[in-house]
Design an enzyme around this catalytic site. Structure first.
Site, PDB file in Angstrom:
ATOM      1  N   SER A  15      43.148  37.382  32.870  1.00 50.36           N
ATOM      2  CA  SER A  15      44.010  36.307  33.772  1.00 50.36           C
ATOM      3  C   SER A  15      44.294  35.125  32.820  1.00 50.36           C
ATOM      4  CB  SER A  15      42.993  35.718  34.608  1.00 50.36           C
ATOM      5  OG  SER A  15      43.998  34.487  35.629  1.00 50.36           O
ATOM      6  N   TYR A  63      35.061  31.784  38.739  1.00 52.24           N
ATOM      7  CA  TYR A  63      36.387  32.544  38.119  1.00 52.24           C
ATOM      8  C   TYR A  63      36.921  32.282  36.379  1.00 52.24           C
ATOM      9  CZ  TYR A  63      41.138  35.461  38.386  1.00 52.24           C
ATOM     10  OH  TYR A  63      41.973  36.497  38.244  1.00 52.24           O
TER      11      TYR A  63
HETATM   12  P1  NAI Z   1      44.017  42.972  44.971  1.00 54.82           P
HETATM   13  O1  NAI Z   1      43.219  41.660  45.520  1.00 54.82           O
HETATM   14  O2  NAI Z   1      45.593  42.566  45.321  1.00 54.82           O
HETATM   15  O3  NAI Z   1      43.572  44.047  43.965  1.00 54.82           O
HETATM   16  C1  NAI Z   1      42.353  44.093  43.676  1.00 54.82           C
HETATM   17  C2  NAI Z   1      42.071  45.241  44.615  1.00 54.82           C
HETATM   18  O4  NAI Z   1      40.438  45.895  43.615  1.00 54.82           O
HETATM   19  C3  NAI Z   1      42.044  45.241  45.373  1.00 54.82           C
HETATM   20  O5  NAI Z   1      42.484  46.439  45.985  1.00 54.82           O
HETATM   21  C4  NAI Z   1      39.549  45.804  46.195  1.00 54.82           C
HETATM   22  O6  NAI Z   1      40.322  46.672  46.914  1.00 54.82           O
HETATM   23  C5  NAI Z   1      39.422  46.283  45.011  1.00 54.82           C
HETATM   24  N1  NAI Z   1      38.192  45.842  44.624  1.00 54.82           N
HETATM   25  C6  NAI Z   1      37.836  44.955  44.450  1.00 54.82           C
HETATM   26  N2  NAI Z   1      36.387  45.332  44.388  1.00 54.82           N
HETATM   27  C7  NAI Z   1      36.432  46.714  44.328  1.00 54.82           C
HETATM   28  C8  NAI Z   1      35.150  46.849  43.089  1.00 54.82           C
HETATM   29  N3  NAI Z   1      33.891  46.487  43.522  1.00 54.82           N
HETATM   30  N4  NAI Z   1      35.100  48.117  42.816  1.00 54.82           N
HETATM   31  C9  NAI Z   1      37.060  49.109  43.087  1.00 54.82           C
HETATM   32  N5  NAI Z   1      37.936  48.660  43.081  1.00 54.82           N
HETATM   33  C10 NAI Z   1      37.656  46.965  44.376  1.00 54.82           C
HETATM   34  O7  NAI Z   1      44.101  41.392  43.691  1.00 54.82           O
HETATM   35  P2  NAI Z   1      45.310  41.628  41.850  1.00 54.82           P
HETATM   36  O8  NAI Z   1      45.765  40.291  42.064  1.00 54.82           O
HETATM   37  O9  NAI Z   1      46.015  43.304  42.089  1.00 54.82           O
HETATM   38  O10 NAI Z   1      44.056  41.703  41.342  1.00 54.82           O
HETATM   39  C11 NAI Z   1      43.412  42.803  40.128  1.00 54.82           C
HETATM   40  C12 NAI Z   1      43.157  42.128  38.948  1.00 54.82           C
HETATM   41  O11 NAI Z   1      44.330  41.591  38.798  1.00 54.82           O
HETATM   42  C13 NAI Z   1      41.837  41.352  38.945  1.00 54.82           C
HETATM   43  O12 NAI Z   1      41.082  41.528  38.223  1.00 54.82           O
HETATM   44  C14 NAI Z   1      42.801  39.977  38.959  1.00 54.82           C
HETATM   45  O13 NAI Z   1      41.092  38.805  38.725  1.00 54.82           O
HETATM   46  C15 NAI Z   1      43.355  39.877  38.380  1.00 54.82           C
HETATM   47  N6  NAI Z   1      44.158  39.068  38.341  1.00 54.82           N
HETATM   48  C16 NAI Z   1      45.194  38.455  39.692  1.00 54.82           C
HETATM   49  C17 NAI Z   1      46.207  37.576  39.259  1.00 54.82           C
HETATM   50  C18 NAI Z   1      47.096  37.457  40.905  1.00 54.82           C
HETATM   51  O14 NAI Z   1      48.598  36.190  40.938  1.00 54.82           O
HETATM   52  N7  NAI Z   1      47.067  38.430  41.618  1.00 54.82           N
HETATM   53  C19 NAI Z   1      46.480  36.042  37.859  1.00 54.82           C
HETATM   54  C20 NAI Z   1      45.879  36.887  37.322  1.00 54.82           C
HETATM   55  C21 NAI Z   1      44.839  37.804  37.114  1.00 54.82           C
END
Ligand code: NAI
Length: 296
Positions: free
Chosen positions: A144, A157
């Site tokens: 991130s 985080y």
């Molecule tokens: P999101 O919540 O839309 O997607 C994350 C997915 O991971 C979800 O579908 C969730 O069900 C799944 N997940 C959660 N725990 C899990 C587990 N134990 N095993 C398998 N799957 C699991 O969120 P997003 O934003 O797409 O997040 C993806 C990555 O991007 C994360 O690592 C987040 O920290 C990072 N990130 C996101 C930003 C943003 O603005 N959306 C910015 C910077 C980093």
């Protein structure tokens, strides 16, 4: 790097950034295994991949990335369905924007388990397989901007995401001689379900008193409506993020960024590090002779 015909495994691949990556990969002629803990997200992802005409390039698996036995089974399933795996995307994460001073043991342990430990689970499961087939490979770890710059009120985080960057840098150095690439992906804001993380909190990490997931901007910030609208205009779509990651893999980029507006903050951080270190040219030269890997 040529990606067409290669196979990718994306954790947290059924929503947000992970799904954006999966779409870009499949669109570029890759096969993609989408692994996620949430069935509702997997259903939605199936529908979106089908709508985009990409369903034939994808398989979908239910996986909790913190479950090592299940991870091994998932890898076997992917190999029997798609063959050799080349690109591992350690992307699943939870957006636990809590301050260190207010978090519980359960909050900390859970965030570390998903945001850090899962990276090791992924590498431990897949790296021997990538080495064995010898067709090359690449690991993308989703950190991130909070892996480079702290932001107040979100210490849990921030700590986990700084770890993701360190993990990536170290792994990249380790695997470079084998021709296996590693990238630290550091997105700025991307539209997703990231703040909906409480839905998957397992019983073993339950807080004594149930808290709601925080909504709105992270604590410590006080945005006006105008500020929020301006911030929203800087937020990328998951599809844009996916394309940027695909390019990063092709370029074997060490860092992959989506948000150049953070440059001044990053500059300030590294300026502060350099100022604090001072300079002694003779010592630097001696150290360079003794520990080249550490000095540069
Ligand atoms: P999101 O919540 O839309 O997607 C994350 C997915 O991971 C979800 O579908 C969730 O069900 C799944 N997940 C959660 N725990 C899990 C587990 N134990 N095993 C398998 N799957 C699991 O969120 P997003 O934003 O797409 O997040 C993806 C990555 O991007 C994360 O690592 C987040 O920290 C990072 N990130 C996101 C930003 C943003 O603005 N959306 C910015 C910077 C980093």
């Amino acid at each position: 790097k040529d990606v067409a015909g290669k196979t990718a495994f994306v954790t947290g691949g059924a929503s947000g950034i992970g799904l954006g990556m999966a779409k870009s990969f499949a669109g570029a002629g890759m096969k993609v295994a989408i692994a996620d803990i949430r069935e509702d997200h997997l259903d939605q992802a199936r529908a979106e991949m089908a709508d985009a005409g990409l369903a034939n390039n994808a398989i979908f698996l239910t996986l909790d990335v913190t479950d090592r036995d299940a991870y091994e089974e998932a890898a076997q399933q992917v190999e029997s369905a798609l063959g050799n795996l080349h690109v591992l995307c350690n992307n699943a994460g939870i957006g636990m924007a809590k301050s260190i001073g207010k978090a519980s043991y359960q909050d900390w342990d859970w965030a570390v388990d998903i945001n850090i430990n899962s990276l090791f689970n992924g590498v431990h499961t897949w790296l021997p397989r990538i080495r064995a087939h010898g067709e090359g490979g690449h690991v993308v770890n989703t950190a991130s901007m909070a892996g480079i710059l702290q932001y107040s009120g979100a210490g849990i985080y921030v700590a986990t995401k700084f770890a993701v960057v360190g993990f990536s840098e170290a792994l990249r150095a380790e695997l470079a001689p084998e021709g296996i690439g590693v990238s630290a992906f550091c997105p700025g804001g991307v539209r997703s379900n990231l703040r909906d993380y409480e839905a998957t909190r397992p019983g073993r990490f339950a807080n004594a008193q149930q808290e709601d997931a925080p909504s709105g901007p992270p604590p410590g910030f006080n945005f006006s409506e105008d500020d929020l609208a301006r911030l929203q205009s800087l937020t990328a779509s998951p599809e844009e993020a996916g394309e940027i990651v695909l390019q990063g893999i092709r370029d074997n980029a060490l860092y992959i960024f989506t948000a150049p507006e953070y440059r001044p903050g990053v500059q300030q951080r590294f300026d502060a590090v350099m100022r604090a270190m001072g300079e002694d040219a003779a010592r630097t030269r001696t150290a360079q002779d003794l520990i080249p890997g550490l000095v540069g």
